[in-house]
Design a protein around this motif. Structure first.
Motif, PDB file in Angstrom:
ATOM      1  N   LYS A 138       0.803  -1.391   0.019  1.00  0.00           N
ATOM      2  CA  LYS A 138       0.043   0.033   0.014  1.00  0.00           C
ATOM      3  C   LYS A 138       0.822   1.357   0.042  1.00  0.00           C
ATOM      4  O   LYS A 138       0.610   2.096  -0.864  1.00  0.00           O
ATOM      5  N   ALA A 139       1.926   1.228   0.686  1.00  0.00           N
ATOM      6  CA  ALA A 139       2.813   2.368   0.869  1.00  0.00           C
ATOM      7  C   ALA A 139       3.554   2.619  -0.429  1.00  0.00           C
ATOM      8  O   ALA A 139       3.550   3.720  -1.113  1.00  0.00           O
ATOM      9  N   GLY A 141       2.202   1.736  -3.293  1.00  0.00           N
ATOM     10  CA  GLY A 141       1.085   2.256  -4.348  1.00  0.00           C
ATOM     11  C   GLY A 141       1.577   2.141  -5.896  1.00  0.00           C
ATOM     12  O   GLY A 141       2.011   1.065  -6.189  1.00  0.00           O
ATOM     13  N   ASP A 143       3.814   4.094  -7.428  1.00  0.00           N
ATOM     14  CA  ASP A 143       5.322   4.313  -7.322  1.00  0.00           C
ATOM     15  C   ASP A 143       5.597   5.456  -8.609  1.00  0.00           C
ATOM     16  O   ASP A 143       6.139   5.013  -9.588  1.00  0.00           O
ATOM     17  N   ASP A 183      11.556   9.521   0.888  1.00  0.00           N
ATOM     18  CA  ASP A 183      10.015   8.762   0.385  1.00  0.00           C
ATOM     19  C   ASP A 183       9.108   8.778   1.796  1.00  0.00           C
ATOM     20  O   ASP A 183       9.171   7.702   2.529  1.00  0.00           O
ATOM     21  N   ARG A 184       8.204   9.532   1.658  1.00  0.00           N
ATOM     22  CA  ARG A 184       7.211   9.633   3.018  1.00  0.00           C
ATOM     23  C   ARG A 184       6.355   8.349   2.912  1.00  0.00           C
ATOM     24  O   ARG A 184       5.737   8.090   4.267  1.00  0.00           O
ATOM     25  N   ARG A 185       6.038   7.592   1.709  1.00  0.00           N
ATOM     26  CA  ARG A 185       5.131   6.520   1.820  1.00  0.00           C
ATOM     27  C   ARG A 185       5.811   5.341   2.834  1.00  0.00           C
ATOM     28  O   ARG A 185       4.986   4.833   3.526  1.00  0.00           O
ATOM     29  N   ASN A 188       5.293   6.612   6.521  1.00  0.00           N
ATOM     30  CA  ASN A 188       3.747   6.418   6.697  1.00  0.00           C
ATOM     31  C   ASN A 188       3.404   4.950   6.933  1.00  0.00           C
ATOM     32  O   ASN A 188       2.709   4.616   7.997  1.00  0.00           O
ATOM     33  N   ALA A 189       4.081   4.036   6.300  1.00  0.00           N
ATOM     34  CA  ALA A 189       3.799   2.650   6.330  1.00  0.00           C
ATOM     35  C   ALA A 189       4.301   2.261   7.691  1.00  0.00           C
ATOM     36  O   ALA A 189       3.943   1.333   8.498  1.00  0.00           O
TER      37      ALA A 189
END
Length: 195
Positions: A138-139, A141, A143, A183-185, A188-189
């Motif tokens: 999910k993090a 996504g 890309d 990379d904030r993804r 957040n994950a």
């Protein structure tokens, strides 16, 4: 499998890559600032590659922090990434020594493109291991930044092949600038996993 050894090994290889790159910077003979001017291509290529290795180290760290375990496929994918990254000192040195000429800049771009593909393979292996419903998947996504990087690398290689290597190198700089923000993804994950 635990991921600790993979992280430690990768960190060690990346540290060696940076060390090898800095050895290409030769100390000038002379004590005035004018002796530094001829070093600009080598120093510029070093700074760009140092930033790239830093970006890969940062994103690799976040990717593995968002992962719970590794597999044999992940180990081999990681080695593929480290192989392409280990060629950066060579392509960096050749490009810098030849003042961003056509073929060295083109090869540098191909090296960066190969690193990007290898990183994508590593991501894909980790997603397969953790599942499409995992926080990691999910993090990542869609890309968008990863896919945009590949397009910009291809454009940089194409301009370099057309004997516009200085323009091609600007595409490589653009990708580095795009990735300078962590990379904030992944962050957040990891936060979602800790809850």
């Amino acid at each position: 499998m635990e991921k600790n050894r993979l992280e430690a090994f990768s960190d060690g290889v990346l540290a060696i890559i940076i060390t090898i790159m800095v050895l290409e910077l030769k100390v000038p003979h002379g004590a005035d600032l004018a002796t530094l001017v001829p070093l600009w291509p080598t120093a510029t290529s070093y700074v760009l590659s140092f930033v790239y290795v830093g970006i890969y180290w940062n994103n690799h760290h976040h990717l593995l922090q968002a992962s719970h375990s590794v597999s044999a496929g992940v180990l081999w994918s990681n080695l593929l990434l480290l192989f392409w990254l280990s060629l950066l000192p060579f392509t960096t040195g050749w490009m810098g020594e030849n003042h961003f000429a056509r073929w060295p800049t083109m090869l540098y771009g191909i090296n960066l493109l190969a690193c990007a593909f290898a990183y994508h393979v590593l991501q894909d292996r980790l997603v397969r291991l953790h599942g499409l419903d995992s926080g990691l998947a999910k993090a990542l996504g869609r890309d968008i930044k990863g896919k945009a990087s590949i397009v910009l690398y291809a454009l940089g290689i194409a301009f370099s092949a057309a004997d516009l290597a200085h323009v091609g190198a600007l595409f490589f700089v653009a990708v580095a600038l795009m990735w300078l923000t962590p990379d904030r993804r992944m962050e957040n994950a990891m936060r979602a996993h800790d809850r």
